[in-house]
Every structure is written in structure tokens, then in C-alpha cells.
Design an enzyme around this catalytic site. Structure first.
Site, PDB file in Angstrom:
ATOM      1  CB  CYS A  74      81.748  22.344  24.117  1.00 52.89           C
ATOM      2  SG  CYS A  74      81.186  21.692  25.689  1.00 52.89           S
ATOM      3  CD  GLU A 119      79.123  27.056  30.247  1.00 52.10           C
ATOM      4  OE1 GLU A 119      80.251  26.701  29.835  1.00 52.10           O
ATOM      5  OE2 GLU A 119      78.806  27.071  31.438  1.00 52.10           O
ATOM      6  CD  GLU A 157      84.085  23.746  18.880  1.00 48.30           C
ATOM      7  OE1 GLU A 157      83.514  24.770  18.450  1.00 48.30           O
ATOM      8  OE2 GLU A 157      83.857  23.260  19.988  1.00 48.30           O
ATOM      9  CE  LYS A 170      67.058  28.313  19.254  1.00 42.50           C
ATOM     10  NZ  LYS A 170      67.092  26.980  18.645  1.00 42.50           N
TER      11      LYS A 170
HETATM   12  P1  NAD Z   1      75.193  27.257  17.228  1.00 34.76           P
HETATM   13  O1  NAD Z   1      75.753  28.387  17.987  1.00 34.76           O
HETATM   14  O2  NAD Z   1      74.981  27.425  15.770  1.00 34.76           O
HETATM   15  O3  NAD Z   1      73.755  26.845  17.827  1.00 34.76           O
HETATM   16  C1  NAD Z   1      73.527  26.695  19.198  1.00 34.76           C
HETATM   17  C2  NAD Z   1      72.107  27.152  19.489  1.00 34.76           C
HETATM   18  O4  NAD Z   1      71.986  28.532  19.202  1.00 34.76           O
HETATM   19  C3  NAD Z   1      71.033  26.456  18.680  1.00 34.76           C
HETATM   20  O5  NAD Z   1      69.891  26.295  19.482  1.00 34.76           O
HETATM   21  C4  NAD Z   1      70.758  27.450  17.556  1.00 34.76           C
HETATM   22  O6  NAD Z   1      69.474  27.340  17.008  1.00 34.76           O
HETATM   23  C5  NAD Z   1      70.922  28.764  18.283  1.00 34.76           C
HETATM   24  N1  NAD Z   1      71.286  29.905  17.431  1.00 34.76           N
HETATM   25  C6  NAD Z   1      71.886  29.875  16.207  1.00 34.76           C
HETATM   26  N2  NAD Z   1      72.082  31.141  15.765  1.00 34.76           N
HETATM   27  C7  NAD Z   1      71.607  31.966  16.739  1.00 34.76           C
HETATM   28  C8  NAD Z   1      71.553  33.387  16.882  1.00 34.76           C
HETATM   29  N3  NAD Z   1      72.027  34.204  15.953  1.00 34.76           N
HETATM   30  N4  NAD Z   1      71.049  33.893  18.035  1.00 34.76           N
HETATM   31  C9  NAD Z   1      70.589  33.094  19.003  1.00 34.76           C
HETATM   32  N5  NAD Z   1      70.598  31.737  18.912  1.00 34.76           N
HETATM   33  C10 NAD Z   1      71.101  31.182  17.797  1.00 34.76           C
HETATM   34  O7  NAD Z   1      76.106  26.088  17.589  1.00 34.76           O
HETATM   35  P2  NAD Z   1      76.082  24.629  16.998  1.00 34.76           P
HETATM   36  O8  NAD Z   1      77.008  24.570  15.857  1.00 34.76           O
HETATM   37  O9  NAD Z   1      74.680  24.182  16.783  1.00 34.76           O
HETATM   38  O10 NAD Z   1      76.653  23.850  18.287  1.00 34.76           O
HETATM   39  C11 NAD Z   1      77.961  23.543  18.418  1.00 34.76           C
HETATM   40  C12 NAD Z   1      78.732  24.589  19.187  1.00 34.76           C
HETATM   41  O11 NAD Z   1      78.305  24.632  20.533  1.00 34.76           O
HETATM   42  C13 NAD Z   1      80.194  24.253  19.238  1.00 34.76           C
HETATM   43  O12 NAD Z   1      80.966  25.385  18.959  1.00 34.76           O
HETATM   44  C14 NAD Z   1      80.409  23.796  20.668  1.00 34.76           C
HETATM   45  O13 NAD Z   1      81.686  23.927  21.151  1.00 34.76           O
HETATM   46  C15 NAD Z   1      79.423  24.603  21.400  1.00 34.76           C
HETATM   47  N6  NAD Z   1      79.076  23.972  22.675  1.00 34.76           N
HETATM   48  C16 NAD Z   1      79.586  24.496  23.838  1.00 34.76           C
HETATM   49  C17 NAD Z   1      79.309  23.908  25.062  1.00 34.76           C
HETATM   50  C18 NAD Z   1      79.837  24.483  26.341  1.00 34.76           C
HETATM   51  O14 NAD Z   1      79.348  24.131  27.396  1.00 34.76           O
HETATM   52  N7  NAD Z   1      80.812  25.350  26.313  1.00 34.76           N
HETATM   53  C19 NAD Z   1      78.501  22.775  25.109  1.00 34.76           C
HETATM   54  C20 NAD Z   1      78.015  22.253  23.915  1.00 34.76           C
HETATM   55  C21 NAD Z   1      78.311  22.877  22.700  1.00 34.76           C
END
Ligand code: NAD
Length: 484
Positions: free
Chosen positions: A297, A263, A394, A189
């Protein structure tokens, strides 16, 4: 009278990347069982270009019945995929890698249009690294047991994979390449704001003649992600995203025997010692926090500078920030592009206001920002206290918070004083000091005299609330196999 010329006033001419070669459809279905399908219940939603606020293409969002269909297709395809020899599976992954290279220019432009990142970065980092991940794991497909210490391995089954919007194609590659190499099938997804490059990857899977059902791509928002991890029939969840959603997924999987890697977020410390090459460190600081608008991230968002050189480093950093070019992501000279979404811009605004409210000193570079789209100019905070929200939470934007330290022990204490533990940078001329500090840091990745360097052969992942499990290199095979 002659007058000596002391400075040349000049600027770059616009260097827009062409979009003529991009072959996007007006509307994309869900990629299930080898083809694009109409959603059974989900809506179709436009994907917006964050630098213009214009729709680019319409994308189907998957509902629970679509997810069921996708998981069933993945289940049906898995035994045959796993029964192919590793060499055969590797051939498909090599094909996908080469097709990514062939369509690299198009993928780079689409990534920048859909996500707002400068095309220089999508062209030079995201797309080549995505291909490199497929190449890397193609090479592992027939050597799996060597990657896990000579033990016998078996695939887990069906992997449900959820990725964020900051590196859309690259994160899809990090997830799919090791899963497929190990004999699993996948339901991926993409994030709601950046689904397009994953849908182009679906086309690439077709071009590579990947057997139907091995990869499904099911766009959708948080509700789709939440429904996916709650479906029966998945054996593995791999999630990259925020810590709060990671915790929700962990709760949803408790007691179900589904294996999980997370992650998550970070608040990584970039530590500059007084013996560092300071100009080089300033370049690393800029790369650490302004790369991809700080939507990284592992961004070096907490800058820890040794007190004796703090004034010098901040002055040079501020001077260097003034030369960053903010604007059109498709201009090849742009350093900092658009913020990925209105929602993310609001989050950055809120935290930056909190920083000002708590008494930190804000400096934001002066630049002309386009009238439409989502923008935030590179920003530096000094006089930051460790308890300020901008030092703890963050921001995920182009904002760096500066803290100072006097001794090595204080630097380590301050760096580790975070619920996160994803990455860190150490800038020093002394090798022994770098190793000593690196071993004391609670961070999954520590860079020495560089920052934000990624390689498919190197493991990446977190400590504490930054998650668990590793992606990349042989360590990245382990989450996708059962070892006996
Ligand atoms: P997010 O967690 O809101 O969304 C990430 C993904 O999860 C999206 O595809 C979203 O649609 C999905 N999602 C949202 N709610 C969900 C739920 N309840 N159950 C399952 N899936 C769900 O994060 P974001 O704000 O879109 O992305 C930024 C975050 O991602 C930051 O905190 C960043 O640090 C983290 N990130 C981490 C890494 C890593 O490798 N550690 C890499 C990139 C981003």
C-alpha cells in the site's frame, strides 16, 4: 597467448525452500468459538498457488448465518475476556507470539505458496514482524492507560476486521494483537486469495489455549466482507484494503455508532534530491517499489528525482533492475515472485498499457518467466506527466513511474498532488532539508534515506483518501478503547 579475464559469467544455483515440514489440511472450516466448523450456507473454495495455478487447500467461505454465529460467539466471550487482568491477556498474546516464532518456517512457506511473495521476504519480514506485533501488544496489555495519556480505558466490544492479500498474516497480527490486548474479541476476515496463514493462526490460537470465542477467522470474498460490516452486534470495524471498498464500508456504518478505522490505498512519492547518496537511494528505490512485487500500500510508486541527477539515477536504477531475479517464490534467491492473482495481473496490464498509450516511455527487464502462474517483470516508466494515469492511480504491481523536479518547493507540490497520503521517502544528505520536507508532506509515514521500514512500535496510517486511524505503537491502542 594469455587472455585477461574481464568478467565472470555465473549464476545462482537453484535454492528451493523445502515444503516437507508444511502441515496443511486438505480442507479448512470456519474458525468459530474455538474450533473449525462446517459452514452453514457458504461454499468451499480452493486457494490457488499463484506461481503454479495449482490448488493448495480448500477453504470454507462464510455466509451471513455463519457470520451471525461468529459474532454471537465473539459477543458471548467478550465480557470474560475483558474481565481478565491485563497481565493475563498479555500472557496469551505472548504465547501466540512465541508459537508464531516456533512455526515461523512453516508459516513463511505457506505465505509464499498462497500469496506468491518470495520466501526470503515472508521468512525475514512478514512472519518475524507478525510475531513482533503480538509481542509488542502483549507488553501493552497491562499498561493500557499509559498508552492513552494516563486516562481510564474500556474495550469497545466486538471488532470486525477485514484484511487484504498482500501481507496476510502480518495484517491479521496488526488487527488482532491490539484488539485483544485492549479486551475486545474479534471476527477476522482474511482475503479470498490468501486465507491459509490466518487459518494456521487459528490453530495457533488453539495451541495457545486462547479462550473459545476470543478470535474467529471467517474466510470469504467481498460479499462476506460486505455482509460482515452490515451485521448487528459489532462495535468496531477495522479495514485494510482499497479506497473504493473503504468508502462503501464507511457508508454502510453511517449512523450506526460503530467505530471505524480505514487503512487504504496509496501512490506514495519517493523523493531523491541531488545531494543524496545516489547508490544508496537506488537500493531504496528498488526496495520501495519491487518489495512484494509492488503489492504494498505504501510502495514508492511515484519516483520524484531532482532534474540534475535524474539521468544518472535512472541509468543506475535500470542497471540494478537488470540484476533482479524474478521467479519461483520458494527459491531463496528470488527477489520478485508471482503476482497474487490473475485479476491483479490484469489490473497491472491495463494500467501499464494506459501508460504506454498516454506517451510515457516503458522499459521492462528481460527475464525468462515461468509458463504457468501470474508474472509481471519489473518495469520503469520515464517521460511521465503528472496527469498520466500511471502517475495518479495505484498500480499495486512492480511498476515505477519517474517524474522530475527542479526545486524543493516543486518536489513538495508534486508529492502532495495526489488524492492519497499514505507514505513518502526523502533522500538527502541534509538533515534540515529532510525535516523541512517531511513536515510539508501530507503523508502518514515519511522515511528518510530508507524505505519500507516497519516496526511494531511505530504508528502507521494515512491522510486523505489513504484512510484514518493508526495501527502500531501506543497510537494503535486508541482505536480499540473507549477513553474516559
Ligand atoms: P479490496 O478492498 O478489494 O479487498 C480487501 C479486503 O476487503 C479483502 O478481504 C476483500 O475480500 C474485502 N472486501 C472486498 N469488497 C468488500 C466489501 N464491499 N465490503 C467489505 N469487505 C470487502 O482490496 P484489494 O485489491 O484486495 O487489496 C489491495 C488494496 O489494499 C490496495 O488498494 C492497497 O493499497 C490496500 N492496502 C492498504 C494497506 C494500508 O495499510 N493502508 C495495506 C495493504 C493494502
Amino acid at each position: 597467448m594469455t587472455r585477461a579475464r574481464t568478467a565472470i559469467a555465473w549464476d545462482y544455483a537453484p535454492a528451493p525452500e523445502s515444503t516437507d515440514h508444511v502441515r496443511l489440511r486438505d480442507s479448512y472450516g470456519l474458525f468459530i468459538d474455538g474450533d473449525f466448523r462446517d459452514p452453514r450456507e457458504g461454499a468451499r473454495v480452493p486457494s490457488i498457488n499463484p506461481s503454479t495455478e495449482e490448488p493448495i487447500a480448500e477453504v470454507a467461505h462464510a455466509g451471513p448465518a455463519d457470520l451471525r454465529r461468529a459474532i454471537d460467539a465473539a459477543r458471548a466471550a467478550q465480557p470474560r475476556w475483558a474481565s481478565l487482568s491485563g497481565l493475563e491477556r498479555g500472557k496469551y498474546l505472548f504465547r501466540i507470539a512465541r508459537l508464531i516464532q516456533e512455526r515461523a518456517r512453516e508459516l513463511a512457506v505457506v505465505e509464499s505458496m498462497d500469496g506468491g511473495k518470495p520466501v526470503r521476504e515472508s521468512r525475514d519480514v512478514d512472519i518475524p514482524l507478525a510475531a513482533a506485533h503480538f509481542f509488542h501488544y502483549a507488553g501493552w496489555a497491562d499498561k493500557l492507560s499509559y498508552g492513552v495519556g494516563g486516562r481510564e480505558v474500556a474495550p469497545l466490544g466486538v471488532a470486525a476486521q477485514i484484511v487484504p492479500w498482500n501481507f496476510p498474516l502480518l495484517m491479521a497480527a496488526w488487527k488482532l494483537a491490539p484488539a485483544l490486548a485492549c479486551g475486545n474479541t474479534a471476527v477476522l476476515k482474511p482475503a479470498e486469495t490468501t486465507p491459509l496463514s490466518a487459518l494456521l493462526l487459528a490453530e495457533i490460537c488453539q495451541e495457545a489455549e486462547l479462550p473459545a470465542g476470543v478470535v474467529q477467522i471467517v474466510p470469504g470474498d467481498g460479499a462476506t466482507g460486505a455482509a460482515l460490516v452490515r451485521q448487528e452486534g459489532i462495535d468496531k470495524v477495522a479495514f485494510t484494503g482499497s479506497t473504493s471498498v473503504g468508502k462503501d464500508i464507511q457508508a454502510a456504518l453511517a449512523g450506526r455508532g460503530v467505530s471505524l478505522t480505514l487503512e487504504l490505498g496509496g501512490k506514495s512519492a519517493n523523493i531523491v534530491f541531488e545531494d543524496a547518496a545516489l547508490d544508496q537511494a537506488v537500493e531504496g528505490i528498488v526496495n520501495g517499489i519491487f518489495f512484494n512485487q509492488g503489492h504494498v500500500c505504501c510502495a514508492g510508486s511515484r519516483l520524484l528525482i531532482q532534474e540534475s541527477v535524474a539521468e544518472t539515477v535512472v541509468a543506475r536504477l535500470w542497471e540494478r533492475m537488470g540484476r533482479l531475479r524474478v521467479g519461483d517464490p520458494l527459491d531463496k534467491n528470488t527477489d520478485v515472485g508471482a503476482i497474487n492473482s490473475r485479476e491483479q495481473l490484469e489490473r497491472i496490464d491495463e494500467l501499464v498499457s494506459a501508460g504506454e498509450g498516454e506517451g510515457a516511455v516503458r522499459r521492462t527487464i528481460a527475464c525468462d518467466l515461468p509458463e504457468r502462474g501470474y508474472w509481471f517483470a519489473p518495469t520503469l516508466f520515464t517521460e511521465v506527466a503528472p496527469a498520466h494515469r500511471i502517475a495518479v492511480e495505484e498500480i499495486f504491481g512492480p511498476v515505477v513511474s519517474v517524474l522530475t523536479f527542479r526545486t524543493q518547493a516543486e518536489a513538495i507540490d508534486k508529492a502532495n498532488n495526489s488524492p492519497y497520503g499514505l507514505a513518502a521517502g526523502v533522500w538527502t544528505d541534509k538533515g534540515a532539508k529532510a525535516f523541512e520536507v517531511a513536515s510539508a508532506l501530507q503523508a502518514g509515514v515519511v522515511w528518510q534515506n530508507t524505505y519500507n521500514h516497519f516496526d511494531p512500535s511505530a504508528a502507521f496510517g494515512g491522510y486523505k483518501e489513504s484512510g484514518f486511524g493508526r495501527e502500531g505503537g501506543p497510537a494503535g491502542l486508541r482505536p480499540y478503547v473507549r477513553v474516559s
